[in-house]
Every structure is written in C-alpha cells, then in structure tokens.
Design a protein around this motif. Structure first.
Motif, PDB file in Angstrom:
ATOM      1  N   LEU A   1      41.908  44.379  47.706  1.00 18.89           N
ATOM      2  CA  LEU A   1      42.583  45.107  46.646  1.00 18.89           C
ATOM      3  C   LEU A   1      43.631  45.862  48.094  1.00 18.89           C
ATOM      4  O   LEU A   1      44.155  45.563  49.098  1.00 18.89           O
ATOM      5  CB  LEU A   1      41.470  46.098  47.708  1.00 18.89           C
ATOM      6  CG  LEU A   1      41.350  47.310  46.259  1.00 18.89           C
ATOM      7  CD1 LEU A   1      40.782  47.755  45.137  1.00 18.89           C
ATOM      8  CD2 LEU A   1      40.214  48.329  47.104  1.00 18.89           C
TER       9      LEU A   1
ATOM     10  N   TRP B   1      43.976  44.493  42.103  1.00 17.08           N
ATOM     11  CA  TRP B   1      43.203  42.931  42.158  1.00 17.08           C
ATOM     12  C   TRP B   1      43.314  42.244  41.494  1.00 17.08           C
ATOM     13  O   TRP B   1      44.120  42.262  40.946  1.00 17.08           O
ATOM     14  CB  TRP B   1      41.922  43.514  42.279  1.00 17.08           C
ATOM     15  CG  TRP B   1      41.045  44.023  41.562  1.00 17.08           C
ATOM     16  CD1 TRP B   1      40.487  43.435  40.508  1.00 17.08           C
ATOM     17  CD2 TRP B   1      40.638  45.459  40.475  1.00 17.08           C
ATOM     18  NE1 TRP B   1      40.028  43.942  39.044  1.00 17.08           N
ATOM     19  CE2 TRP B   1      39.739  45.074  39.084  1.00 17.08           C
ATOM     20  CE3 TRP B   1      41.390  47.075  40.847  1.00 17.08           C
ATOM     21  CZ2 TRP B   1      39.844  46.269  38.501  1.00 17.08           C
ATOM     22  CZ3 TRP B   1      40.590  47.405  40.372  1.00 17.08           C
ATOM     23  CH2 TRP B   1      40.637  47.354  38.632  1.00 17.08           C
TER      24      TRP B   1
ATOM     25  N   THR C   1      35.835  42.892  43.481  1.00 22.24           N
ATOM     26  CA  THR C   1      37.193  42.913  42.440  1.00 22.24           C
ATOM     27  C   THR C   1      37.141  41.773  41.424  1.00 22.24           C
ATOM     28  O   THR C   1      38.580  41.327  41.807  1.00 22.24           O
ATOM     29  CB  THR C   1      38.380  43.747  43.470  1.00 22.24           C
ATOM     30  OG1 THR C   1      38.121  42.410  45.022  1.00 22.24           O
ATOM     31  CG2 THR C   1      37.577  45.078  44.449  1.00 22.24           C
TER      32      THR C   1
ATOM     33  N   SER D   1      36.790  47.616  36.938  1.00 19.10           N
ATOM     34  CA  SER D   1      36.677  47.962  38.929  1.00 19.10           C
ATOM     35  C   SER D   1      35.101  48.081  38.572  1.00 19.10           C
ATOM     36  O   SER D   1      33.865  48.546  37.500  1.00 19.10           O
ATOM     37  CB  SER D   1      37.226  49.044  39.080  1.00 19.10           C
ATOM     38  OG  SER D   1      36.658  50.318  38.473  1.00 19.10           O
TER      39      SER D   1
END
Length: 342
Positions: free
Chosen positions: A229, A243, A300, A305
């Motif tokens: 991330l 990501w 991720t 998300s």
C-alpha cells in the motif's frame, strides 16, 4: 480504478486491541518545533515527525518504543515529559549530552508551514544495541532520520534487519533544506520504499523527488516495487491510496484549519493503528510476519479496495483533520477518534 467514498461517512470505533506481546518501534528524530506566526508571535512545542508518529500511536492505545536522540537541556526535559505522558518508552542511549535539535516552523496566513532546522542526527551505541533486543510487532521509520547522515545508514540497516520479523512503514517526509539535489536522494528513498510494506508520502514530497512527474505516476510505480500500500496525502483534497491493481480516493474531513503542523504524522499513526487493529500489520517472528503480509497483500490485490483498508484510511483522514483543527502537532486520542461525528 478509482473507488470514491461517498461524502465523509462516520468512522466506526475500532475493535478493542490487546497490547501486542512486543511493542511497536519507531526510529527517528525528536526535536523542538519553534513556531513563528505571520505576525511574529513565537511558541515552542515538542515535535519531530517520527516522534509525532510514536506519540500518535501511544495516544491510540499502542505500546511504543522510540529510538531517538535528545539532550539533557531544558527542551530535552520537555520532550521526555511529553513522551512520559504519551506512554512512550525511550530506548537506552536516546538521551545524551548534546543539545536537543530544533526546527523553526514559519506559519503562513493560510496555515501552511515552512521549516528551518538546527540539528544533528545519529544514534548512540547503546541505542543501536537496544534495537537488536527483539523484533517489534511493527517498525516505523522516516523523515530526517532516514535521510540525514550519519544516522540515516543506521535507520536503513535497522529497516533491512527488522523486515524479516516485522512489518515496516515508511514516510519520507522530505525536508529539502537538509538534503542535496533530488536526483541524489532518490536511490535511498526508493530502497526504503522497496523494503517497506506501507508507504505514506505527501504530494509535495513526490513533486520534489520527481520534478515534472505526476505524483500518481510515482505512487503507482512505488506500489509495484514492494509495498502492498502506498498512500499520497493531498492536503485539502484528502488522500489517494495506491496498490498494484487500483487506487482509492478518500476525501478530507471538513474542518476549520488552525495549522497543519503534524497533520501528516497523525495520518500516519492512525493509518498504522487502523491496519494493526485489522491485523493487516504485525510481526514478532518471521512466520507471523509472513502471514500478516499475505493478509495485507490479499486485501490490496483486487481493483476495489478491501473494507478494512478503506476503514483504516478514513480513520487516518479523520485523525489528520482533528490535528489540523488545533495548534501544533497534537494527535488525537483513541477516545476522540471513537466518538461519533457531530
């Protein structure tokens, strides 16, 4: 793929988090912020980006150890009292005879901040020895400590050694007044990005490191080079998390800005806290770290998300907003963030 969050929804209180068996570890500078306002007013506050992150984690309920360098002078005593109040444990050797460093922050009429520094950064031998006393649950590094010699090499070595047994977060928090040309700094920054699981940077950091390049391009590239991330904070526009296969926009909380001192550090500490509470950061031994990294990578790995990641990002944005609503680097407590919005 951008997945905007509608409005600014309330952030639910986090679930209870029992103290981890090994405290989180933060390595980096602690100093005195000398604030000068547009009208010449002056005040002093404890600060330093990694120290602010340590305090933020402590206020959010996490046991924290801090490896730093402060003096036995008046401002050093104030810092030690600040750490004691926040429940922060200083590693042996963190207090020495050299003067405590300072950063003079010039507040503009719009609440933005510029800095001048008077500091030296390195770790005492006793502190370096204490770093090897056991892997932390999570390691956070960044800012001046990760860039300024001679201590920057100590921070890099600690990150490389800790990565086998702990997750790592990194915030470059660029201070141009202390650095050389951007092209000289990129290799170190990129190496630290590669050994980290979580990276947070401001859009100003990325503009300085890569002049002429869109910060989104940089963040997307970083997300393909190691971290699960990468989050870019964008001031009043909130934050954008990247990501490997997508990104997420998180709007800023509506607030009245007093100043922006420590806002990015509050964001960082709350983001780490949120991910710890969702068991997406942790460690303590190689097998536990590997399992945690697999969970974070799975969270991720898609275009949209994961709800836990989105929750942690909203939690972080709210923490930054609370800090901006009051003077100095004053991160919120667990109880403040757990309250429903007005």
């Amino acid at each position: 793929m951008t997945v905007p969050l509608p409005g600014s929804p309330p952030v639910p209180p986090p679930p209870p988090l029992p103290p981890p068996p090994v405290p989180a570890l933060v390595i980096g500078e602690a100093l005195t912020d000398v604030l000068t306002g547009p009208g010449g007013e002056r005040s002093e506050h404890p600060g330093g980006s990694p120290a602010n992150v340590a305090l933020g984690l402590g206020r959010l309920g996490h046991p924290v150890r801090l490896a730093t360098r402060i003096g036995r002078d008046r401002t050093g005593r104030v810092l030690r009292e600040w750490f004691d109040d926040g429940g922060i444990e200083l590693l042996p050797g963190s207090v020495g005879d050299a003067p405590t460093s300072t950063a003079t922050a010039r507040l503009g009429a719009d609440g933005t901040v510029g800095y001048d520094f008077d500091l030296v950064w390195d770790l005492a031998p006793a502190t370096i020895a204490a770093l090897h006393s056991g892997p932390p649950v999570h390691l956070h590094i960044g800012s001046i400590a990760a860039a300024l010699p001679p201590g920057a090499d100590q921070v890099l070595a600690a990150a490389e050694q800790s990565a086998a047994g702990a997750t790592v977060s990194y915030d470059p928090n660029i201070r141009p007044a202390l650095l050389g040309a951007p092209e000289r700094e990129r290799a170190r920054v990129e190496h630290l990005v590669e050994v980290s699981d979580l990276v947070k940077a401001s859009d100003e950091d990325l503009h300085w490191l890569y002049p002429g390049e869109d910060p989104d391009t940089t963040a997307a590239r970083w997300a393909r080079r190691g971290p699960a991330l990468v989050v870019v904070t964008r001031g009043s526009r909130g934050a954008r998390a990247w990501w490997r296969h997508g990104h997420l926009d998180v709007p800023a909380a509506p607030i009245r800005v007093v100043d922006t001192v420590g806002a990015g550090d509050s964001f960082m500490s709350a983001l780490v806290s949120g991910l710890l509470r969702r068991e997406l950061l942790s460690g303590g031994d190689p097998s536990a770290t590997a399992a945690t990294r697999a969970r974070l990578r799975a969270a991720t790995d898609g275009r949209a998300s994961h709800p836990d990641v989105a929750w942690a990002l909203r939690y972080a944005v709210r923490a930054a907003g609370i800090t901006c609503s009051r003077a100095g680097a004053a991160p919120p407590t667990y109880e403040e963030l757990a309250r429903p919005r007005d």
